[in-house]
Write an enzyme that holds these catalytic residues in place. Sequence first.
Site, PDB file in Angstrom:
ATOM      1  N   GLU A 182       0.442 -64.118  79.218  1.00 53.53           N
ATOM      2  CA  GLU A 182      -0.320 -63.443  79.996  1.00 53.53           C
ATOM      3  C   GLU A 182      -0.016 -61.842  79.753  1.00 53.53           C
ATOM      4  O   GLU A 182      -0.526 -61.221  78.967  1.00 53.53           O
ATOM      5  CB  GLU A 182      -0.215 -63.591  81.267  1.00 53.53           C
ATOM      6  CG  GLU A 182      -1.312 -62.713  82.172  1.00 53.53           C
ATOM      7  CD  GLU A 182      -0.998 -62.858  83.662  1.00 53.53           C
ATOM      8  OE1 GLU A 182      -1.860 -62.584  84.545  1.00 53.53           O
ATOM      9  OE2 GLU A 182       0.001 -63.502  84.285  1.00 53.53           O
ATOM     10  N   ASP A 235      -7.264 -67.313  89.513  1.00 53.23           N
ATOM     11  CA  ASP A 235      -6.043 -66.677  89.603  1.00 53.23           C
ATOM     12  C   ASP A 235      -5.766 -66.052  91.202  1.00 53.23           C
ATOM     13  O   ASP A 235      -4.876 -66.548  91.683  1.00 53.23           O
ATOM     14  CB  ASP A 235      -5.765 -65.626  88.466  1.00 53.23           C
ATOM     15  CG  ASP A 235      -4.150 -65.122  88.384  1.00 53.23           C
ATOM     16  OD1 ASP A 235      -3.392 -65.847  88.801  1.00 53.23           O
ATOM     17  OD2 ASP A 235      -4.025 -63.994  87.716  1.00 53.23           O
TER      18      ASP A 235
END
Length: 372
Positions: free
Chosen positions: A216, A313
């Site tokens: 990420e 998320d």
Amino acid sequence: MTLIEEFLMPGGGTSINTLPKVSLHDHLDGGLRPQSIIELADSIGFVLPTTDADALGEWFADQSNAGSLVEYLKTFDVTTAVMQTREGLSRVAREFVEDLADDGVIYGEIRWAPEQHLARGLTLNEVVEAVQDGIEAGIENVEKSGRSIRIGQLITAMRHANRSLEIAELAVRYRFDGVVGFDIAGAEAGFPAGTHRAAFDLLAREFMPVTVHAGEADGLDSIRGALFDGRALRLGHGVRLAEDVTIERQDDDNTFVTLGPVAQWVRDRELTLELSPSSNLQTGAVAAWGEELFDHPFDLLYQLGFKVTVNTDNRLMSDTTLTQELALLSDAFGYDLGDLETFQLNAAHAAFLPLEDREELVEAIETGFGEA
């Protein structure tokens, strides 16, 4: 923040909201209702940027569009502040479950970091139990409405801290009381998974499933660490795995690529990617490919046969739902119901559940999509 908004598939008009879904990557402290934050903050004397629910929701979304994971994570100082009591934790967990059910989720894994909720004197055991109480209350409320949902906790250690072994022991201790797996999260760059090798060794000995935030805010080395040191069964985000995919040439009908060793391993072993499209744009995780959803390598990875899943998320920070993420992807890449079903089946197969339970999830998804 839009909790319930109907999204229809192009053409056929099928409601995405009502389709059965599986949520694998959803943070408890990233999914609070703005009005609840206001009420909980008032009860503990915590000062907020605003006490208007709509304005507070907009504040979170604006603050989260920084293009940096580090800046994005600062918004959690507010949400964790109101999650330091039994009442706060249980309420947030209960509402979280209810909101997932309203989004059509039939199985969800809620990840959160117990070590971040000890400021008002609760112990690690007490915070896990408080969250589980809220989860069970939420499930009960969902069942009263004639629906069903199943929820598991993913106990998370903060990768920039030094408590991962203690948190891994906590996860193992509660594995038959609501906990289904383990994760590490937080600032990724500079804090490799190998730092937490002792925790991962314990989890491996105890056969506890592991997912690791990787790919990420950092690249292939972080993913390697998740696979080698963490023995990860899933990659939290993992979007930067696309850095190991080289496009050799393209013509009108085909794209010819070469996979590097990390990408080849992840694809061939069918390790799951927990992709979160809107969040990946907000944190700059896909900046190398562009700034719009159409630039996200989600479709590239999907077309190459990777086990992609769709996740929110942090629903508050991204002002989104799982339904909305699926609608955005459908609009960007022209996905149909078959594609959306594939994403849900991928998630069901990757759930940290016994095989028989995963097979039941698969059946429920196939039935729900078949009736659409």
